[in-house]
Structure formats: structure tokens, C-alpha cells
Scaffold this active site. Structure first.
Site, short mmCIF file in Angstrom:
data_model
loop_
_atom_site.label_atom_id
_atom_site.label_comp_id
_atom_site.label_asym_id
_atom_site.label_seq_id
_atom_site.Cartn_x
_atom_site.Cartn_y
_atom_site.Cartn_z
N GLU A 284 0.83 -1.20 0.00
CA GLU A 284 0.00 0.00 0.00
C GLU A 284 0.87 1.26 0.00
OE1 GLU A 284 -3.81 1.80 2.54
OE2 GLU A 284 -2.36 0.50 3.53
N LYS B 108 -9.70 2.39 -2.82
CA LYS B 108 -10.04 1.87 -1.49
C LYS B 108 -11.37 2.43 -1.01
CE LYS B 108 -7.76 1.53 3.07
NZ LYS B 108 -6.48 1.86 3.76
N CYS C 54 -5.87 -2.89 2.21
CA CYS C 54 -5.65 -2.79 3.66
C CYS C 54 -6.95 -2.91 4.46
CB CYS C 54 -4.88 -1.51 3.98
SG CYS C 54 -4.10 -1.53 5.63
#
Length: 297
Positions: free
Chosen positions: A53, A127, A170
């Protein structure tokens, strides 16, 4: 389309530059380091390679400082993705490249670009789930709402030369809904580039994503950076990147504290075998799940 077996390379690395340095210094050092690691992965047979990330800098979300807006660039038209397209074409590898995306001045996303093995840009995942969590010393945390808008591009699956892949970034991994949608959209492999520290989520690291793999009948590649990052020292990024199969078995597991290319083989035949045994997609009852959409907090 490639054969049934595909070698996956997961790259975990320490960021070597102190956070007080200018943004340009961070990006140059991290990009050069990761280019070398990508070449290493390709040299040992990896056909799909995923970076961690926000790979081209520290995990800057540990503080709230407008300095880091300078790290954002357009996707796919920024210099980092263009360079990665050239590298993917040269090495004939699929690259998943997580960066800080600027859609327009003041509008930023935590994004991963997907580049095919011929250098073509296939698309991006933004995300969806954005944390705002206290962690580490006073003032440190996962202050991502300061930097990112929630993703607005859905849960795409990219039909690459070697496999159909999805991306989950994540904090997304704590939410099973998107993981299911990636499977329904045809993913054979879901990659989760992360930045997560000991003392907060480590006890979940080897639970949640194997569970996603089993529940959805696909492989999951989980990537975490390693080491401590100055000057914040929020916590130890504990590495242990891994590839897990649809039975929940660890195919490959990285070290806790070393820069490393973690290699594992994905076997597409196992996906079919597991799904034919556990008919979770057949036995779903989506008509009974309507309370999940809009009716509950």
C-alpha cells in the site's frame, strides 16, 4: 490466458527515508528500490507482482500534514504508472501498483493501478473503507480520512494475461461484503496491499483473509510493509506477506522484518475443485440479505 499454474510475487519492503525529508526524495528512493524488487521477482518466475500500500513513500497517514498531498499524482497519466507500464511490458509481468491518486486538485484516493503483462493499463481500484483510528504514540494513528475520499469505482475484476484478479486495500479486508463481490465478479486471485502494525491488527492478519479465500473459493495475496518508520515510530510493520489458497492453506509466507519477494504458485484447478466441493455460490440466498442494504446502520 496462461496455464493452470501462475507464480505470484508479493513484495514487502522497509521504507528507508526519514519522514521529515521532502516528498520527492521519498518517491525517488522508494520507486528505485521497488523497481529492483520487481526485477528480482520477474527473474525468479513471477507473472503477477503486487506492491505494498502507498508503495512509493512512508505510511504518511500516521500524521496529518498537507505536505503529503504533494505525493499524489494522476492515474494512469502520472509518471509512476507510466514508468510501471514500461517495466511491465519489458518483463512481461502483471503489476498491481498502489499509489496516492489525484483525481483533481483537492480530491484524492488511495488507489491501486492494474497493468497487464504487455504494459496496457487495465484500470484501477480505489479503497472503499477509510479508517480513522488512534494507534501508537500520542498523535499517531491511521488518519486516512484526512487524505482520501472513499472509493467510488465499485469492485472491479481485471482479466489479465495470467489470471482474473481483484484488489482490496488494507482496511477493506475487515469487510466481507466487498470480498464476496470480487468473487461474484469472477476473481481467481484477490490482492490486498496493506500497511499495518503490531499491537493493533496482527491477531487478525492470518484470520480474516484466509476466511475470505475459503468463503469465496479464490486465492488471496496479502502484502504488508516491514520495519519502523521515523520520525513517527507508530509501530512495527510486521511483514509476513502471504499467499493463501481456497482451502485456507498458506502457500507462501514471508518473514517479519526483511525486504523480500514472497513467491507462491496459484493453481487455477484448485479453485474449481474447492468450488465443486463447497457450493457456496450455488447455495447463496441473496433475496434474504436485503436488510444489509440501507435498512441497517
Amino acid at each position: 490466458m496462461a496455464g493452470s499454474e501462475v507464480t505470484i510475487g508479493l513484495i514487502q519492503a522497509h521504507h528507508d527515508v526519514d519522514g521529515r525529508e521532502p516528498v520527492a526524495v521519498h518517491k525517488q528512493a522508494a520507486i528505485e528500490k521497488h523497481v529492483c524488487l520487481i526485477r528480482e521477482a520477474a527473474a525468479v518466475g513471477a507473472k503477477i507482482v503486487c506492491l505494498q500500500e502507498l508503495f512509493y513513500g512512508p505510511y504518511f497517514c500516521t500524521e496529518q500534514d498537507p505536505k503529503w498531498y504533494e505525493a499524489a499524482e494522476p492515474v494512469p497519466d502520472g509518471p509512476t504508472i507510466r514508468r510501471m507500464q514500461e517495466l511491465a511490458k519489458e518483463l512481461q509481468v502483471v503489476l498491481v501498483v498502489p499509489v496516492y491518486e489525484e483525481e483533481m486538485p483537492g480530491v484524492y484516493y488511495n488507489t491501486a493501478a492494474v497493468i497487464d503483462g504487455d504494459g496496457r493499463y487495465l484500470g484501477k481500484y480505489r479503497k472503499h473503507h477509510i479508517p480513522q483510528v488512534q494507534a501508537g504514540p500520542a498523535g499517531c494513528g491511521f488518519w486516512e480520512k484526512y487524505y482520501f475520499k472513499p472509493g467510488n469505482g465499485g469492485y472491479p475484476v481485471f482479466d489479465t494475461q495470467y489470471a482474473k484478479i481483484g484488489v482490496y486495500i488494507c482496511y477493506d479486508r475487515h469487510f466481507p461484503e466487498g470480498a464476496r463481490l470480487l468473487g461474484l465478479h469472477g476473481a481467481e486471485l484477490v490482492l490486498n496491499p496493506s500497511a499495518t502494525v503490531a499491537g493493533l491488527s496482527e491477531y487478525l492478519w492470518k484470520l480474516e483473509q484466509p476466511a475470505h479465500a475459503v468463503a469465496n473459493g479464490y486465492y488471496v495475496g496479502a502484502i504488508n510493509r516491514v520495519g519502523w518508520e521515523a520520525p513517527w515510530n507508530m509501530g512495527e510493520f510486521y511483514g509476513q506477506s502471504y499467499l493463501v489458497n481456497p482451502r485456507g492453506e498458506f502457500v507462501a509466507l514471508g518473514s517479519r522484518d526483511q525486504d523480500e519477494v514472497v513467491l507462491g504458485v496459484m493453481d487455477r484447478r484448485q479453485i474449481a475443485e474447492v468450488r465443486n466441493t463447497w457450493q457456496f455460490y450455488r447455495d447463496r440466498r441473496p433475496e434474504t440479505y436485503t436488510d444489509m442494504v440501507g435498512l441497517l446502520p
